[in-house]
Design a protein around this motif. Structure first.
Motif, PDB file in Angstrom:
ATOM      1  N   GLY A  25       0.810  -1.208   0.000  1.00 27.98           N
ATOM      2  CA  GLY A  25       0.000   0.000   0.000  1.00 27.98           C
ATOM      3  C   GLY A  25       0.843   1.257   0.000  1.00 27.98           C
ATOM      4  O   GLY A  25       0.504   2.255  -0.653  1.00 27.98           O
ATOM      5  N   VAL A  26       1.963   1.222   0.771  1.00 24.37           N
ATOM      6  CA  VAL A  26       2.875   2.373   0.788  1.00 24.37           C
ATOM      7  C   VAL A  26       3.417   2.638  -0.615  1.00 24.37           C
ATOM      8  O   VAL A  26       3.453   3.791  -1.088  1.00 24.37           O
ATOM      9  CB  VAL A  26       4.019   2.115   1.782  1.00 24.37           C
ATOM     10  N   LEU A  27       3.848   1.579  -1.291  1.00 26.17           N
ATOM     11  CA  LEU A  27       4.406   1.752  -2.634  1.00 26.17           C
ATOM     12  C   LEU A  27       3.339   2.290  -3.594  1.00 26.17           C
ATOM     13  O   LEU A  27       3.626   3.185  -4.423  1.00 26.17           O
ATOM     14  CB  LEU A  27       4.945   0.419  -3.141  1.00 26.17           C
ATOM     15  N   ALA A  28       2.102   1.793  -3.473  1.00 28.15           N
ATOM     16  CA  ALA A  28       1.023   2.237  -4.361  1.00 28.15           C
ATOM     17  C   ALA A  28       0.704   3.712  -4.161  1.00 28.15           C
ATOM     18  O   ALA A  28       0.317   4.410  -5.113  1.00 28.15           O
ATOM     19  CB  ALA A  28      -0.223   1.389  -4.124  1.00 28.15           C
ATOM     20  N   LEU A  29       0.841   4.244  -2.954  1.00 32.24           N
ATOM     21  CA  LEU A  29       0.571   5.656  -2.697  1.00 32.24           C
ATOM     22  C   LEU A  29       1.793   6.535  -2.930  1.00 32.24           C
ATOM     23  O   LEU A  29       1.663   7.730  -3.249  1.00 32.24           O
ATOM     24  CB  LEU A  29       0.084   5.832  -1.249  1.00 32.24           C
ATOM     25  N   TYR A  30       2.981   5.952  -2.767  1.00 32.31           N
ATOM     26  CA  TYR A  30       4.214   6.731  -2.941  1.00 32.31           C
ATOM     27  C   TYR A  30       4.479   7.030  -4.415  1.00 32.31           C
ATOM     28  O   TYR A  30       4.940   8.125  -4.766  1.00 32.31           O
ATOM     29  CB  TYR A  30       5.376   5.954  -2.325  1.00 32.31           C
ATOM     30  N   VAL A  31       4.178   6.083  -5.302  1.00 33.08           N
ATOM     31  CA  VAL A  31       4.479   6.252  -6.727  1.00 33.08           C
ATOM     32  C   VAL A  31       3.772   7.469  -7.322  1.00 33.08           C
ATOM     33  O   VAL A  31       4.418   8.323  -7.972  1.00 33.08           O
ATOM     34  CB  VAL A  31       4.129   4.968  -7.504  1.00 33.08           C
ATOM     35  N   PRO A  32       2.469   7.666  -7.155  1.00 33.87           N
ATOM     36  CA  PRO A  32       1.838   8.846  -7.750  1.00 33.87           C
ATOM     37  C   PRO A  32       2.348  10.157  -7.185  1.00 33.87           C
ATOM     38  O   PRO A  32       2.406  11.169  -7.898  1.00 33.87           O
ATOM     39  CB  PRO A  32       0.348   8.658  -7.450  1.00 33.87           C
ATOM     40  N   ALA A  33       2.731  10.175  -5.896  1.00 33.66           N
ATOM     41  CA  ALA A  33       3.271  11.409  -5.334  1.00 33.66           C
ATOM     42  C   ALA A  33       4.564  11.795  -6.030  1.00 33.66           C
ATOM     43  O   ALA A  33       4.793  12.970  -6.352  1.00 33.66           O
ATOM     44  CB  ALA A  33       3.495  11.248  -3.834  1.00 33.66           C
ATOM     45  N   VAL A  34       5.453  10.820  -6.296  1.00 34.81           N
ATOM     46  CA  VAL A  34       6.721  11.107  -6.962  1.00 34.81           C
ATOM     47  C   VAL A  34       6.487  11.437  -8.440  1.00 34.81           C
ATOM     48  O   VAL A  34       7.209  12.255  -9.031  1.00 34.81           O
ATOM     49  CB  VAL A  34       7.688   9.922  -6.795  1.00 34.81           C
ATOM     50  N   LEU A  35       5.476  10.817  -9.044  1.00 29.17           N
ATOM     51  CA  LEU A  35       5.169  11.133 -10.440  1.00 29.17           C
ATOM     52  C   LEU A  35       4.808  12.603 -10.605  1.00 29.17           C
ATOM     53  O   LEU A  35       5.174  13.251 -11.595  1.00 29.17           O
ATOM     54  CB  LEU A  35       4.019  10.257 -10.943  1.00 29.17           C
ATOM     55  N   VAL A  36       4.109  13.162  -9.616  1.00 28.95           N
ATOM     56  CA  VAL A  36       3.686  14.556  -9.695  1.00 28.95           C
ATOM     57  C   VAL A  36       4.817  15.491  -9.294  1.00 28.95           C
ATOM     58  O   VAL A  36       5.110  16.482  -9.973  1.00 28.95           O
ATOM     59  CB  VAL A  36       2.441  14.797  -8.835  1.00 28.95           C
ATOM     60  N   GLU A  37       5.461  15.199  -8.157  1.00 29.20           N
ATOM     61  CA  GLU A  37       6.536  16.047  -7.660  1.00 29.20           C
ATOM     62  C   GLU A  37       7.696  15.161  -7.199  1.00 29.20           C
ATOM     63  O   GLU A  37       7.540  14.352  -6.283  1.00 29.20           O
ATOM     64  CB  GLU A  37       6.053  16.902  -6.479  1.00 29.20           C
ATOM     65  N   GLY A  38       8.847  15.311  -7.827  1.00 32.42           N
ATOM     66  CA  GLY A  38      10.005  14.497  -7.469  1.00 32.42           C
ATOM     67  C   GLY A  38      10.483  14.727  -6.050  1.00 32.42           C
ATOM     68  O   GLY A  38      11.025  13.822  -5.406  1.00 32.42           O
ATOM     69  N   SER A  39      10.263  15.946  -5.522  1.00 34.70           N
ATOM     70  CA  SER A  39      10.715  16.226  -4.150  1.00 34.70           C
ATOM     71  C   SER A  39       9.912  15.452  -3.110  1.00 34.70           C
ATOM     72  O   SER A  39      10.311  15.392  -1.942  1.00 34.70           O
ATOM     73  CB  SER A  39      10.614  17.730  -3.866  1.00 34.70           C
TER      74      SER A  39
END
Length: 416
Positions: free
Chosen positions: A97-111
């Motif tokens: 679940g962490v990976l599934a939520l972390y990926v879209p956040a990095v896709l939008v903003e690398g920071s």
């Protein structure tokens, strides 16, 4: 940008189904609030970073949304796993679940990848080292894949973000595994300490029971040597008085007087025993005086001539030693009266430089004739005497008397 972290935490716990060797849950739960604070600070720091350096308001909102869901996923599901040290399939569900939520956040903003400062330690809190390291590698690879997907040159990725990501993985794996081992050792020590405490409690309990048993045996010996013997004497004297009350009233009165004196002395012994003091015979007098009175009373009660001698002394003795010697003399003379059918008896007390010897001798029927005649099977009186002498580090021997083929000699040797 790939984050790098210094993972640690409750990383030595076994799966929840194998609770052996784990630390007390309450102790870890009390310390876990510091991790809560740390994760909260990381989340607030990343949110502030996005708010200040985000590309535009829509991108910032789009990046904060999965990060907020990630915080809710931690609070609602992952926090309990970490706080209660649960390692089972639920840990893998949490990491997925962490990976599934972390990926879209990095896709939008690398920071948003700076949230790895919180995610990497969490991996080692909910999974064993190998799967946790796999999860850390996956987390650190997300930003690299996003950069390549956006057309960044592979050479630029290899020379820039890749070494940082690799360093983060190495540090996470090294420190995560080390911290698990340290915590495991601490928990093992805690388990051993608890077992030691239980062992000490068990030893204390057994020692208490042994002390109670020894005290019961001591009191049984005291009662046998005082009250029981005194009552036996009173019974014999009253029976003798009853036999003489018609034919020889004067002799009957003497027997009754002796019975009354014996009863009074035993009453004093009982009071002293209850008060846990020294025997009444030794109160305010020496051992030799007590033995002399004992021999005189024996002669008066039984009519058997008896004498007492003291050789080489008297030397001061410990009260416990005097009690053992006095009780041994009482028991020996009681056996002479009950079983020996003796014509005479003698009590001798010898003081040496480092030991004291009590000898009680009679000229009665001897050991062979009196064997098995002790009132209790195996002879409780002799058994109690042996136990009392052994407790005083002494030696008890019972053998034939001085006269060839007759009599009995009881010897009690104790350190002075």
């Amino acid at each position: 940008m790939s984050g790098h972290v210094l993972p640690s935490g409750p990383t030595g716990a076994a799966p929840d189904s194998a609770a052996a060797g784990r630390a007390e849950p309450g102790s870890w739960a009390a310390r876990y609030r510091f991790w809560d604070v740390y994760f909260g600070l990381v989340g607030l720091g990343v949110a502030g970073l996005l708010a200040v350096y985000g590309a535009d308001p829509l991108s910032r909102f789009a990046a904060l949304l999965p990060l907020a869901a990630l915080a809710g996923w931690y609070v609602g599901f992952g926090r309990r796993l970490m706080r209660d040290e649960i390692e089972d399939w639920r840990g893998y569900v949490y990491l997925a679940g962490v990976l599934a939520l972390y990926v879209p956040a990095v896709l939008v903003e690398g920071s948003a990848s700076f949230v790895l400062f919180a995610l990497c330690p969490q991996a080692y809190m909910v999974a064993a080292p190998v799967p946790a390291t796999v999860a850390v590698v996956a987390f650190n690879s997300v930003h690299l894949v996003v950069l390549l997907a956006r057309g960044v040159e592979p050479a630029e990725v290899v020379t820039g973000p890749l070494p940082v990501a690799a360093l983060g993985v190495v540090l996470s794996a090294t420190l995560g595994t080390w911290s698990r081992r340290v915590v495991a050792q601490s928990q093992e020590r805690a388990r051993l300490i608890r077992e030691l405490d239980r062992s000490r409690s068990e030893v204390a309990r057994l020692s208490h029971e042994a002390g109670v048993l020894a005290e019961r045996q001591r009191l049984a010996g005291e009662i046998h040597d005082t009250i029981a013997q005194g009552l036996a004497s009173v019974v014999l004297l009253v029976q003798a008085a009853d036999d003489d009350v018609d034919g020889d009233p004067e002799r009957a009165h003497r027997h009754l007087a002796l019975a009354a004196r014996t009863a009074r002395e035993n009453l004093a012994e009982t009071r002293e025993l209850i008060a846990a003091l020294t025997p009444a015979a030794l109160a305010g007098s020496s051992l030799t005086d007590a033995l002399a009175r004992l021999v005189d009373r024996f002669t008066a009660e039984t009519g058997i001539p008896a004498d007492f001698r003291c050789v080489g002394g008297p030397a001061p003795l410990a009260m416990s030693t005097e009690v053992v010697l006095l009780r041994a003399a009482q028991e020996s003379l009681t056996n002479v009266r009950k079983h020996a059918d003796a014509g005479s008896a003698s009590v001798r007390l010898d003081f040496g430089p480092d030991r004291v010897l009590l000898t009680v001798t009679d000229d009665g029927r001897g050991l062979a004739a009196t064997a098995g005649s002790d009132p209790a099977p195996g002879g409780y009186g002799l058994t109690a005497m042996r136990a009392r002498v052994a407790q005083a580090s002494g030696v008890l021997t019972v053998g034939p008397g001085t006269a060839e083929g007759s009599g009995t000699t009881v010897r009690v040797e104790l350190p002075a």
